[in-house]
Write an enzyme that holds these catalytic residues in place. Structure first.
Site, PDB file in Angstrom:
ATOM      1  N   TYR A  89      -4.610  37.396   1.945  1.00  0.00           N
ATOM      2  CA  TYR A  89      -5.737  38.319   1.810  1.00  0.00           C
ATOM      3  C   TYR A  89      -5.932  38.758   0.360  1.00  0.00           C
ATOM      4  O   TYR A  89      -4.997  39.160  -0.324  1.00  0.00           O
ATOM      5  CB  TYR A  89      -5.523  39.574   2.677  1.00  0.00           C
ATOM      6  CG  TYR A  89      -6.574  40.637   2.426  1.00  0.00           C
ATOM      7  CD1 TYR A  89      -7.857  40.493   2.938  1.00  0.00           C
ATOM      8  CD2 TYR A  89      -6.298  41.747   1.639  1.00  0.00           C
ATOM      9  CE1 TYR A  89      -8.831  41.443   2.695  1.00  0.00           C
ATOM     10  CE2 TYR A  89      -7.262  42.707   1.377  1.00  0.00           C
ATOM     11  CZ  TYR A  89      -8.533  42.548   1.905  1.00  0.00           C
ATOM     12  OH  TYR A  89      -9.508  43.475   1.648  1.00  0.00           O
ATOM     13  N   HIS A 113     -18.337  46.057  -6.362  1.00  0.00           N
ATOM     14  CA  HIS A 113     -17.756  47.334  -5.955  1.00  0.00           C
ATOM     15  C   HIS A 113     -18.052  48.455  -6.964  1.00  0.00           C
ATOM     16  O   HIS A 113     -17.741  49.619  -6.693  1.00  0.00           O
ATOM     17  CB  HIS A 113     -16.242  47.198  -5.776  1.00  0.00           C
ATOM     18  CG  HIS A 113     -15.857  46.486  -4.509  1.00  0.00           C
ATOM     19  ND1 HIS A 113     -16.511  45.383  -4.057  1.00  0.00           N
ATOM     20  CD2 HIS A 113     -14.869  46.736  -3.600  1.00  0.00           C
ATOM     21  CE1 HIS A 113     -15.957  44.964  -2.925  1.00  0.00           C
ATOM     22  NE2 HIS A 113     -14.959  45.773  -2.623  1.00  0.00           N
ATOM     23  N   ASN A 164      -7.519  48.788  -6.373  1.00  0.00           N
ATOM     24  CA  ASN A 164      -7.064  49.199  -5.050  1.00  0.00           C
ATOM     25  C   ASN A 164      -5.977  50.266  -5.158  1.00  0.00           C
ATOM     26  O   ASN A 164      -4.833  49.967  -5.486  1.00  0.00           O
ATOM     27  CB  ASN A 164      -6.551  47.980  -4.276  1.00  0.00           C
ATOM     28  CG  ASN A 164      -6.526  48.187  -2.780  1.00  0.00           C
ATOM     29  OD1 ASN A 164      -5.875  47.458  -2.055  1.00  0.00           O
ATOM     30  ND2 ASN A 164      -7.246  49.178  -2.284  1.00  0.00           N
ATOM     31  N   TYR A 168      -4.991  97.517   0.023  1.00  0.00           N
ATOM     32  CA  TYR A 168      -4.324  96.225   0.196  1.00  0.00           C
ATOM     33  C   TYR A 168      -4.478  95.321  -1.028  1.00  0.00           C
ATOM     34  O   TYR A 168      -3.579  94.540  -1.346  1.00  0.00           O
ATOM     35  CB  TYR A 168      -4.889  95.495   1.411  1.00  0.00           C
ATOM     36  CG  TYR A 168      -4.552  96.094   2.754  1.00  0.00           C
ATOM     37  CD1 TYR A 168      -3.735  97.219   2.867  1.00  0.00           C
ATOM     38  CD2 TYR A 168      -5.056  95.529   3.911  1.00  0.00           C
ATOM     39  CE1 TYR A 168      -3.439  97.773   4.099  1.00  0.00           C
ATOM     40  CE2 TYR A 168      -4.765  96.072   5.160  1.00  0.00           C
ATOM     41  CZ  TYR A 168      -3.957  97.198   5.250  1.00  0.00           C
ATOM     42  OH  TYR A 168      -3.664  97.726   6.473  1.00  0.00           O
ATOM     43  N   ARG A 171      -1.665  96.725  -3.211  1.00  0.00           N
ATOM     44  CA  ARG A 171      -0.350  96.797  -2.583  1.00  0.00           C
ATOM     45  C   ARG A 171       0.147  95.435  -2.098  1.00  0.00           C
ATOM     46  O   ARG A 171       1.344  95.157  -2.102  1.00  0.00           O
ATOM     47  CB  ARG A 171      -0.423  97.760  -1.404  1.00  0.00           C
ATOM     48  CG  ARG A 171       0.913  98.208  -0.895  1.00  0.00           C
ATOM     49  CD  ARG A 171       0.869  98.995   0.399  1.00  0.00           C
ATOM     50  NE  ARG A 171      -0.389  99.572   0.774  1.00  0.00           N
ATOM     51  CZ  ARG A 171      -0.713  99.892   2.025  1.00  0.00           C
ATOM     52  NH1 ARG A 171       0.152  99.664   2.999  1.00  0.00           N
ATOM     53  NH2 ARG A 171      -1.873 100.429   2.313  1.00  0.00           N
ATOM     54  N   PHE A 202      -2.924  52.321   0.479  1.00  0.00           N
ATOM     55  CA  PHE A 202      -4.125  52.737  -0.237  1.00  0.00           C
ATOM     56  C   PHE A 202      -4.799  53.945   0.412  1.00  0.00           C
ATOM     57  O   PHE A 202      -5.713  54.535  -0.164  1.00  0.00           O
ATOM     58  CB  PHE A 202      -5.138  51.588  -0.282  1.00  0.00           C
ATOM     59  CG  PHE A 202      -5.426  51.012   1.087  1.00  0.00           C
ATOM     60  CD1 PHE A 202      -6.170  51.713   2.016  1.00  0.00           C
ATOM     61  CD2 PHE A 202      -4.913  49.775   1.441  1.00  0.00           C
ATOM     62  CE1 PHE A 202      -6.414  51.191   3.276  1.00  0.00           C
ATOM     63  CE2 PHE A 202      -5.151  49.251   2.707  1.00  0.00           C
ATOM     64  CZ  PHE A 202      -5.906  49.961   3.628  1.00  0.00           C
ATOM     65  N   GLU A 252     -12.625  49.167   7.941  1.00  0.00           N
ATOM     66  CA  GLU A 252     -12.052  50.371   7.334  1.00  0.00           C
ATOM     67  C   GLU A 252     -12.578  51.549   8.152  1.00  0.00           C
ATOM     68  O   GLU A 252     -13.488  52.271   7.735  1.00  0.00           O
ATOM     69  CB  GLU A 252     -12.436  50.443   5.855  1.00  0.00           C
ATOM     70  CG  GLU A 252     -11.881  49.249   5.077  1.00  0.00           C
ATOM     71  CD  GLU A 252     -12.547  49.019   3.726  1.00  0.00           C
ATOM     72  OE1 GLU A 252     -13.377  49.858   3.317  1.00  0.00           O
ATOM     73  OE2 GLU A 252     -12.240  47.996   3.086  1.00  0.00           O
TER      74      GLU A 252
END
Length: 657
Positions: A164, A194, A307, A395, A398, A444, A529
C-alpha cells in the site's frame, strides 16, 4: 552576473542584470517590460514607459529610491516587489510578507543546532525551533535508522511486491497496482492532489514547528524516506524556506494530509514559499535564492512526507506552552486583585489544601501565600483592613486554588500526551527494518492529541471565566469600595466600563469554542477513512481560547493596577509592587479616559513574554526555599520549579524582600 527575483501583479520574474551600475528604477521598468511581454493586451498599459510604480524590498517592505544603483541598494539574488500605481489589491492576493512583518525583518539566522533523533524532542525544543532559535542536524544513529528503513523500500521496488502506498494507489484506490515506471509520478501526484487546504497560511513560526516536527518523525526511521531527501528537507528548514500551508483542511485522520501536502509541495519547488530573505514567492525561486534544489520524490517519499499528526501536534505544543505560561501568571494577577479588593489570606492556609491534596491546588495556594501578606513580606494594604468584620471572600477570590489548580493539572495531563506524540511514528504503512517488512496500521489517527487539546481548551478557559468575574468586582463600586469603573469623575469618564465588556465578550466566545471538536466525525475517502478526529480544529481553537484567556487576564492586570492607585499611599507586598512597577513601565495610570486598546495590547504583551512571571517568580521560589516542609509534597510537579532551569532568572537578596 547579478540576478533579482521581482514580483509584479502576482507573478514572479527572474531578471538578470549585466551592469550593477544600473538603477533600481531600471530594474522596476525591466520587470514590467518582461511582465507585459507575453500579455495579449499588453498588460493593460499603453506603453511600459508610461507606467508609474514604486519598488520595495520583500524583506521588511522598505521602499527603494529609483535613482540608487543596484550595486548600492541590493544584494545579489534579492527579492523585490514592484507596486504599480492605481492597482487595487485582489481578494486572493498573497502579500509578500505575513502579518507582523516587523518581527520577521529582525530575523537572524541561528548559529546553534539541536540534534534530532526522533526520540528526544521536547515541547520546549519544538517551540524554540519555531521561533528560529536553532537549526537542525541528524544524529548518526538517526541517519543509520533512516538508511536501513529505505533499504526495505528499495527491496520492495526491486522485487515488485504489492505494498500500500508504494506500489498501489491511496485510500479507495488501495487495490490499484501502479506500474513500476509510474511510481515516482504517483508520489508527485499524491502531493499535488492532496494540497487542497484553504484559509490563511500558517505563520512562519508555526510552519517552522510543523516542518521541524515532521523531520523529527522521519528521523525515527519508520517512514522509508531516503537519507538524501531527508537532508534536503533539513537544509530547507535551516535556511528558513517555509512552504505556504493553509491552516484549514485537515480532518485529523489519515493524519494531517492537506497541510502536510502543502508543506511537501513547497519542498518539491511548487506552490508558494516564504523566507526572511524573499517574503512570499514561488517556491522554486525561494529555494534557488538559497542555493537549494527542489526535492525529487522517490517511491514512498511523498507518502512519507504527508502522513502523520504533525499539524495537530505542533500547534498543540504551542498551545501547551502558552497555557502553562498564562496559568502561572494568572495566580499572580489574581493575588494582586485580592489585595486591591482587601481579601483575606486565610483561604490559602496549608492545612486546608493538605486535606484535599490535588497537586495543582496545593501549588496555587502556595503561590498565593508566597505573594500575599506574611512575615516574609508584609502588606500595608492588608494591615489596613486586618480587623474588618468580613468573615470570608467571594468564590472568585477564595476558590482560586481549586479553580486555577485543576487548570494546572489539566495542562500537565495534556503536556504528557503531546510530549509522547511528538516522538511517535505516525506513518502508514510503517517500515520495520528489523523485520524487513512494512505493516499497515492506524498510528496516523489524531484522536489522542485531538481529545487532549479539546480538554486543554475547556480547562484553560476557566482562567478567563473566573478572571472576568474578578474584573466585575473591581469595577463595581458596591463590591470593591473603589470608584465606579476605576476612574475619577465617573460620568465624565467611563474608565474600565467597556474593557470589562470586552472581557465578557471574549469569555462568551470561548464558551462556544470549548465545544469539543473531537466528538464529531465525518466519513471521508469513500468510507475507507470512516472515522476521523477533527484534531486540526481542536488545535486551532485551543489556541484561540488561550489567546482570549491571555487578553482577559491582561484586562484584569490593568484593572488591578488601576485599583492600587486609589489605595495609595498604602503599599502591597514587595513582589506585587514589582508587578505593579512592571505594568506602569508600559501603561500609565488612568487620570481620565483615553484610547484603551493599546494599553490592553501592552498588558497582553507582558503576559505573552512572561514578564509578569519573571518579576514575581524569584520571590515565589525564595519563599519556597525558606518553607521547604510545606512545599515538599508538590516538588515533583512539572510546574513547581520550572524557573530554576532558566539561567537568566536571579533570586533576590534577602534585603530586597
Amino acid at each position: 552576473m547579478p540576478r533579482y527575483t521581482v514580483h509584479v501583479r502576482g507573478e514572479w520574474l527572474a531578471v538578470p542584470c549585466r551592469d550593477a551600475q544600473l538603477t533600481v528604477g531600471w530594474l522596476g521598468r525591466e520587470a514590467i517590460r518582461r511582465y507585459v511581454k507575453n500579455k495579449p493586451d499588453n498588460g493593460g498599459f499603453d506603453s511600459v514607459d508610461s507606467v508609474n510604480f514604486l519598488v520595495r524590498r520583500c524583506k521588511g517592505l522598505g521602499l527603494l529610491d529609483p535613482e540608487d544603483t543596484l550595486e548600492l541598494a541590493l544584494e545579489d539574488n534579492e527579492f523585490i516587489e514592484v507596486v504599480i500605481e492605481g492597482d487595487a489589491m485582489s481578494p486572493d492576493f498573497i502579500p509578500s510578507q505575513p502579518e507582523g512583518v516587523y518581527l520577521y525583518s529582525k530575523y537572524r539566522e541561528p548559529t546553534k543546532y539541536i540534534d534530532i533523533d526522533g526520540d528526544n524532542l521536547t515541547p520546549e525544543d519544538l517551540v524554540n525551533l519555531g521561533k528560529g532559535h536553532y537549526k537542525i542536524k541528524l544524529t548518526q544513529t538517526a541517519e543509520k535508522k533512516v538508511q536501513k528503513s529505505r533499504e526495505v523500500i528499495d527491496s520492495i521496488i526491486r522485487e515488485k511486491t504489492v505494498v500500500y502506498g508504494i506500489t498501489t494507489g491511496f485510500g479507495k484506490f488501495a487495490r490499484t497496482v501502479i506500474p513500476i515506471n509510474k511510481l515516482e509520478e504517483l508520489q508527485f501526484n499524491l502531493v499535488r492532489s492532496h494540497s487542497s487546504g484553504v484559509g490563511k497560511p500558517l505563520t512562519p513560526e508555526r510552519c517552522r514547528m510543523l516542518l521541524a516536527l515532521r523531520i523529527n518523525v522521519l528521523a525515527k526511521g519508520y517512514s522509508g524516506i531516503s537519507l538524501e531527501t531527508l537532508q534536503q528537507v533539513i537544509e530547507a528548514f535551516n535556511a528558513s524556506c517555509l512552504p505556504y500551508v493553509p491552516e484549514k483542511g485537515t480532518v485529523g485522520a489519515s493524519g494531517d494530509l492537506a497541510p502536510l501536502s502543502h508543506l511537501a509541495l513547497g519542498l518539491i519547488g511548487e506552490g508558494k514559499m516564504w523566507s526572511p530573505k524573499s517574503g512570499w514567492a514561488d517556491a522554486k525561486y525561494v529555494l534557488q535564492a538559497h542555493g537549494l534544489k527542489p526535492v525529487v520524490l522517490k517511491p514512498k517519499e511523498g507518502l512519507a512526507l504527508i502522513n502523520g499528526t504533525q499539524m495537530i501536534t505542533s500547534l498543540g505544543c504551542e498551545a501547551v506552552q502558552r497555557a502553562s505560561a498564562i496559568a502561572r501568571q494568572a495566580d499572580i494577577v489574581a493575588a494582586l486583585t485580592l489585595e486591591v479588593l482587601k481579601g483575606t489570606t486565610k483561604a490559602f492556609d496549608t492545612d486546608i489544601h493538605a486535606v484535599r491534596p490535588h497537586r495543582g491546588q496545593i501549588e496555587v495556594a502556595f503561590r498565593f501565600r508566597s505573594l500575599l501578606d506574611s512575615d516574609h513580606h508584609p502588606s500595608e494594604i492588608a494591615e489596613s483592613h486586618r480587623f474588618c468584620d468580613r468573615v470570608q471572600d467571594a468564590y472568585t477570590l477564595r476558590c482560586c486554588p481549586q479553580v486555577h489548580g485543576v487548570v494546572n493539572d489539566t495542562i500537565a495531563f495534556v503536556k504528557n500526551i503531546i510530549a509522547t506524540e511528538i516522538n511517535s511514528a505516525t506513518d502508514n504503512p510503517m517500515v520495520f527494518a528489523s523485520r524487513g517488512e512494512t505493516i499497515s496500521g492506524g498510528n496516523f489517527h489524531g484522536e489522542y492529541p485531538a481529545k487532549a487539546l479539546d480538554y486543554l481548551a475547556i480547562g484553560v478557559h476557566e482562567l478567563a471565566a473566573i478572571s472576568e468575574r474578578r474584573i466585575e468586582r473591581l469595577c463595581n463600586p458596591s463590591l470593591s469600595e473603589l470608584p465606579a469603573f476605576l476612574v475619577a469623575e465617573g460620568g465624565l469618564n467611563s474608565g474600565f466600563m467597556i474593557a470589562h465588556c470586552t472581557a465578557a465578550a471574549l469569555v462568551s466566545e470561548s464558551k462556544a469554542l470549548c465545544h469539543p471538536s473531537s466528538v464529531d466525525s465525518l466519513s471521508t475517502s469513500a468510507a475507507t477513512e470512516d472515522h476521523v478526529s477533527m484534531g486540526g480544529w481542536a488545535a486551532r481553537k485551543s489556541l484561540r481560547v488561550i489567546e482570549h484567556v491571555e487578553q482577559v487576564l491582561a484586562i484584569e492586570l490593568l484593572a488591578a493596577c488601576q485599583g492600587i492607585e486609589f489605595l495609595r499611599p498604602l503599599k502591597t507586598t514587595t513582589p506585587l509592587e514589582k508587578v505593579y512597577d512592571l505594568v506602569r513601565s508600559v501603561v500609565r495610570p488612568w487620570m481620565k479616559d483615553r484610547f484603551m486598546a493599546p494599553d490592553i495590547a501592552a498588558g497582553h504583551r507582558l503576559l505573552l513574554e512572561e514578564k509578569v512571571w519573571e518579576v514575581a517568580s524569584p520571590y515565589i521560589e525564595k519563599y519556597r526555599l525558606e518553607h521547604i516542609p510545606e512545599s515538599r509534597p508538590i516538588s515533583p510537579t512539572a510546574f513547581s520549579l520550572e524557573f530554576l532551569h532558566k539561567k537568566a532568572t536571579k533570586i533576590p537578596e534577602s534585603d530586597d524582600l
